[in-house]
Design a protein around this motif. Structure first.
Motif, PDB file in Angstrom:
ATOM      1  N   LYS A 157     -23.464  -3.594 -72.284  1.00 26.07           N
ATOM      2  CA  LYS A 157     -24.704  -3.831 -73.002  1.00 26.07           C
ATOM      3  C   LYS A 157     -24.383  -4.185 -74.454  1.00 26.07           C
ATOM      4  CE  LYS A 157     -29.093  -1.615 -74.205  1.00 26.07           C
ATOM      5  NZ  LYS A 157     -29.900  -0.364 -74.117  1.00 26.07           N
ATOM      6  N   ILE A 158     -24.975  -5.271 -74.932  1.00 24.75           N
ATOM      7  CA  ILE A 158     -24.721  -5.706 -76.302  1.00 24.75           C
ATOM      8  C   ILE A 158     -25.510  -4.836 -77.256  1.00 24.75           C
ATOM      9  CG2 ILE A 158     -24.853  -7.626 -77.908  1.00 24.75           C
ATOM     10  CD1 ILE A 158     -22.829  -7.981 -75.679  1.00 24.75           C
ATOM     11  N   ARG A 159     -24.792  -4.257 -78.208  1.00 26.27           N
ATOM     12  CA  ARG A 159     -25.408  -3.383 -79.206  1.00 26.27           C
ATOM     13  C   ARG A 159     -25.534  -4.109 -80.537  1.00 26.27           C
ATOM     14  NH1 ARG A 159     -24.969   2.068 -79.101  1.00 26.27           N
ATOM     15  NH2 ARG A 159     -24.794   3.032 -77.056  1.00 26.27           N
ATOM     16  N   GLN A 160     -26.325  -3.517 -81.463  1.00 28.88           N
ATOM     17  CA  GLN A 160     -26.430  -4.053 -82.817  1.00 28.88           C
ATOM     18  C   GLN A 160     -25.103  -3.983 -83.553  1.00 28.88           C
ATOM     19  OE1 GLN A 160     -29.934  -1.504 -83.825  1.00 28.88           O
ATOM     20  NE2 GLN A 160     -30.674  -3.339 -84.843  1.00 28.88           N
ATOM     21  N   ASN A 161     -24.307  -2.951 -83.252  1.00 28.08           N
ATOM     22  CA  ASN A 161     -23.034  -2.774 -83.955  1.00 28.08           C
ATOM     23  C   ASN A 161     -21.850  -3.290 -83.148  1.00 28.08           C
ATOM     24  OD1 ASN A 161     -23.392  -0.791 -82.030  1.00 28.08           O
ATOM     25  ND2 ASN A 161     -22.156   0.723 -83.114  1.00 28.08           N
ATOM     26  N   GLY A 162     -22.106  -4.160 -82.154  1.00 33.28           N
ATOM     27  CA  GLY A 162     -21.034  -4.730 -81.363  1.00 33.28           C
ATOM     28  C   GLY A 162     -21.530  -5.934 -80.584  1.00 33.28           C
ATOM     29  N   GLY A 199     -23.041   4.804 -74.216  1.00 26.28           N
ATOM     30  CA  GLY A 199     -23.339   5.814 -73.216  1.00 26.28           C
ATOM     31  C   GLY A 199     -24.460   6.739 -73.638  1.00 26.28           C
ATOM     32  N   TYR A 200     -24.820   6.667 -74.919  1.00 29.15           N
ATOM     33  CA  TYR A 200     -25.920   7.467 -75.461  1.00 29.15           C
ATOM     34  C   TYR A 200     -26.921   6.562 -76.161  1.00 29.15           C
ATOM     35  CZ  TYR A 200     -23.230  11.772 -74.701  1.00 29.15           C
ATOM     36  OH  TYR A 200     -22.533  12.821 -74.139  1.00 29.15           O
ATOM     37  N   LYS A 201     -28.101   7.090 -76.395  1.00 30.55           N
ATOM     38  CA  LYS A 201     -29.117   6.427 -77.203  1.00 30.55           C
ATOM     39  C   LYS A 201     -29.690   7.448 -78.182  1.00 30.55           C
ATOM     40  CE  LYS A 201     -32.609   7.329 -73.607  1.00 30.55           C
ATOM     41  NZ  LYS A 201     -33.595   6.729 -72.686  1.00 30.55           N
ATOM     42  N   GLU A 224     -29.258  11.163 -76.621  1.00 30.09           N
ATOM     43  CA  GLU A 224     -29.638  11.339 -75.225  1.00 30.09           C
ATOM     44  C   GLU A 224     -28.852  10.346 -74.388  1.00 30.09           C
ATOM     45  OE1 GLU A 224     -33.806  11.190 -74.477  1.00 30.09           O
ATOM     46  OE2 GLU A 224     -34.291  12.830 -75.876  1.00 30.09           O
ATOM     47  N   ILE A 225     -28.553  10.716 -73.137  1.00 26.24           N
ATOM     48  CA  ILE A 225     -27.760   9.845 -72.262  1.00 26.24           C
ATOM     49  C   ILE A 225     -28.527   8.561 -71.960  1.00 26.24           C
ATOM     50  CG2 ILE A 225     -26.811   9.609 -69.935  1.00 26.24           C
ATOM     51  CD1 ILE A 225     -26.001  12.506 -70.051  1.00 26.24           C
ATOM     52  N   ALA A 226     -27.849   7.421 -72.121  1.00 24.34           N
ATOM     53  CA  ALA A 226     -28.418   6.115 -71.801  1.00 24.34           C
ATOM     54  C   ALA A 226     -28.045   5.771 -70.369  1.00 24.34           C
ATOM     55  CB  ALA A 226     -27.898   5.056 -72.770  1.00 24.34           C
ATOM     56  N   GLU A 227     -29.017   5.794 -69.482  1.00 23.06           N
ATOM     57  CA  GLU A 227     -28.749   5.615 -68.056  1.00 23.06           C
ATOM     58  C   GLU A 227     -28.154   4.252 -67.734  1.00 23.06           C
ATOM     59  OE1 GLU A 227     -28.806   7.954 -65.994  1.00 23.06           O
ATOM     60  OE2 GLU A 227     -29.739   9.459 -67.295  1.00 23.06           O
ATOM     61  N   ASP A 228     -28.419   3.237 -68.565  1.00 23.97           N
ATOM     62  CA  ASP A 228     -27.895   1.896 -68.287  1.00 23.97           C
ATOM     63  C   ASP A 228     -26.475   1.706 -68.829  1.00 23.97           C
ATOM     64  OD1 ASP A 228     -28.756   2.098 -70.895  1.00 23.97           O
ATOM     65  OD2 ASP A 228     -29.541   0.064 -71.024  1.00 23.97           O
ATOM     66  N   GLU A 229     -25.899   2.739 -69.443  1.00 24.65           N
ATOM     67  CA  GLU A 229     -24.544   2.635 -69.983  1.00 24.65           C
ATOM     68  C   GLU A 229     -23.614   3.732 -69.480  1.00 24.65           C
ATOM     69  OE1 GLU A 229     -25.763   0.781 -74.395  1.00 24.65           O
ATOM     70  OE2 GLU A 229     -25.087   2.854 -74.203  1.00 24.65           O
ATOM     71  N   VAL A 230     -24.180   4.835 -69.019  1.00 23.92           N
ATOM     72  CA  VAL A 230     -23.379   6.014 -68.729  1.00 23.92           C
ATOM     73  C   VAL A 230     -22.403   5.794 -67.576  1.00 23.92           C
ATOM     74  CG1 VAL A 230     -25.068   7.036 -67.136  1.00 23.92           C
ATOM     75  CG2 VAL A 230     -23.484   8.519 -68.430  1.00 23.92           C
ATOM     76  N   GLU A 231     -22.739   4.933 -66.602  1.00 22.99           N
ATOM     77  CA  GLU A 231     -21.854   4.692 -65.460  1.00 22.99           C
ATOM     78  C   GLU A 231     -20.509   4.152 -65.921  1.00 22.99           C
ATOM     79  OE1 GLU A 231     -21.541   1.988 -61.368  1.00 22.99           O
ATOM     80  OE2 GLU A 231     -23.271   1.769 -62.723  1.00 22.99           O
ATOM     81  N   VAL A 232     -20.531   3.254 -66.906  1.00 18.51           N
ATOM     82  CA  VAL A 232     -19.291   2.664 -67.419  1.00 18.51           C
ATOM     83  C   VAL A 232     -18.421   3.735 -68.064  1.00 18.51           C
ATOM     84  CG1 VAL A 232     -18.356   1.143 -69.200  1.00 18.51           C
ATOM     85  CG2 VAL A 232     -20.181   0.331 -67.703  1.00 18.51           C
TER      86      VAL A 232
END
Length: 290
Positions: free
Chosen positions: A205-210, A158-160, A167-175
């Motif tokens: 969204k696939i992250r480096q730590n997940g 939800g953040y980047k 800062e809020i990640a717009e492509d994750e915050v909805e979830v």
């Protein structure tokens, strides 16, 4: 392996070692097989140092017969480990060990110096230095947390991270908002919220730590339990503890109480909603225990 964000001290160590190699005068020809860099790793335990472990593996497979370091303090921070490698492991694998600065050591030119009293004394000093450094780093991190700064290489979902700040990640915050909304305002529990997300086509969204693409109950639980989403910074939510009944086996334990500081980042949900979620979490947890 050279990295773009490696510390200046690593660059200095590399330059010193390369200069020494080009200046060898003992008639041998030296070939640089590889570089082993654990930048940003304290060296408190060897298992945490990936490149150190890679070096040991290359030695076992016969790729290396000489190891050169700038100084012992950059190689071993633990007295017993230093003695083990210098007095036993390297000689057993026929590896020449060279340390250039502060406490010069060359097992080929002066084998007796490997067991010189100065080496164990230096090991004790290195171990004390490591403990002092760890305390100083911990103090700096504590101050950053009290100031509401994020500590870590990855931002919560939800953040980047932008210049080290959340800062809020717009492509994750909805979830994130949907998780709180479903959990607070419906009868869904953690499993129900995860199922809702997966059944209704939401993509994580696939992250480096997940790397798990779908939404799991653990993912939902972590979102609900993290005060970061109401604009806070928590410290000590998880702690590594020794498993009872084992010698050295460790596991991560969730802490029921931990300090929370006002964060410098923008909240995704209100404090009221976060505490409503915590109340439901307690009720559901009580039902499961009963």
């Amino acid at each position: 392996a050279r990295s773009y964000d490696e510390s200046e001290s690593i660059s200095n160590q590399r330059a010193i070692i390369e200069e020494h190699i080009t200046g060898f005068q003992d008639g041998d020809e030296y070939i640089i097989v590889d570089e082993y860099v654990d930048d940003g790793i304290s060296g408190t335990t060897d298992d945490e140092r990936e490149d150190f472990q890679r070096m040991l593996s290359d030695i076992k497979h016969g790729r290396i017969n000489c190891v050169i370091v700038k100084d012992l303090a950059r190689s071993f921070r633990n007295y017993s480990d230093q003695g083990y490698y210098l007095d036993d492991w390297f000689p057993r694998h026929n590896v020449r060990f060279i340390s250039l600065y502060h406490q010069p050591v060359d097992s080929y030119l002066d084998p007796k110096n490997m067991r010189n009293i100065a080496v164990p004394i230096q090991g004790v000093l290195n171990e004390n230095h490591c403990a002092e450094t760890s305390d100083k780093v911990r103090e700096v991190f504590d101050m950053k947390r009290r100031n509401g700064e994020h500590i870590g290489s990855f931002a919560p979902y939800g953040y980047k991270l932008v210049d080290g700040k959340l800062e809020i990640a717009e492509d994750e915050v909805e979830v994130v908002r949907l998780i709180y909304d479903r959990y607070i305002h419906t009868n869904d529990g953690i499993n129900g919220v995860a199922k809702y997300l997966n059944d209704h086509g939401y993509k994580k969204k696939i992250r480096q730590n997940g790397t798990i693409p779908g939404f799991s109950s653990n993912f939902v639980k972590d979102i609900l339990d993290n005060p970061v989403y109401m604009g806070k910074i928590a410290y000590g939510r998880r702690r590594t503890e020794k498993k009872q009944g084992t010698r050295n086996e460790m596991h991560v334990v969730e802490q029921s109480e931990f300090p929370v500081y006002e964060g410098q980042h923008e909240a995704i949900i209100s404090e009221e909603d976060w505490y409503l979620a915590q109340e439901k979490r307690k009720i559901n947890s009580f039902k499961r225990e009963k």
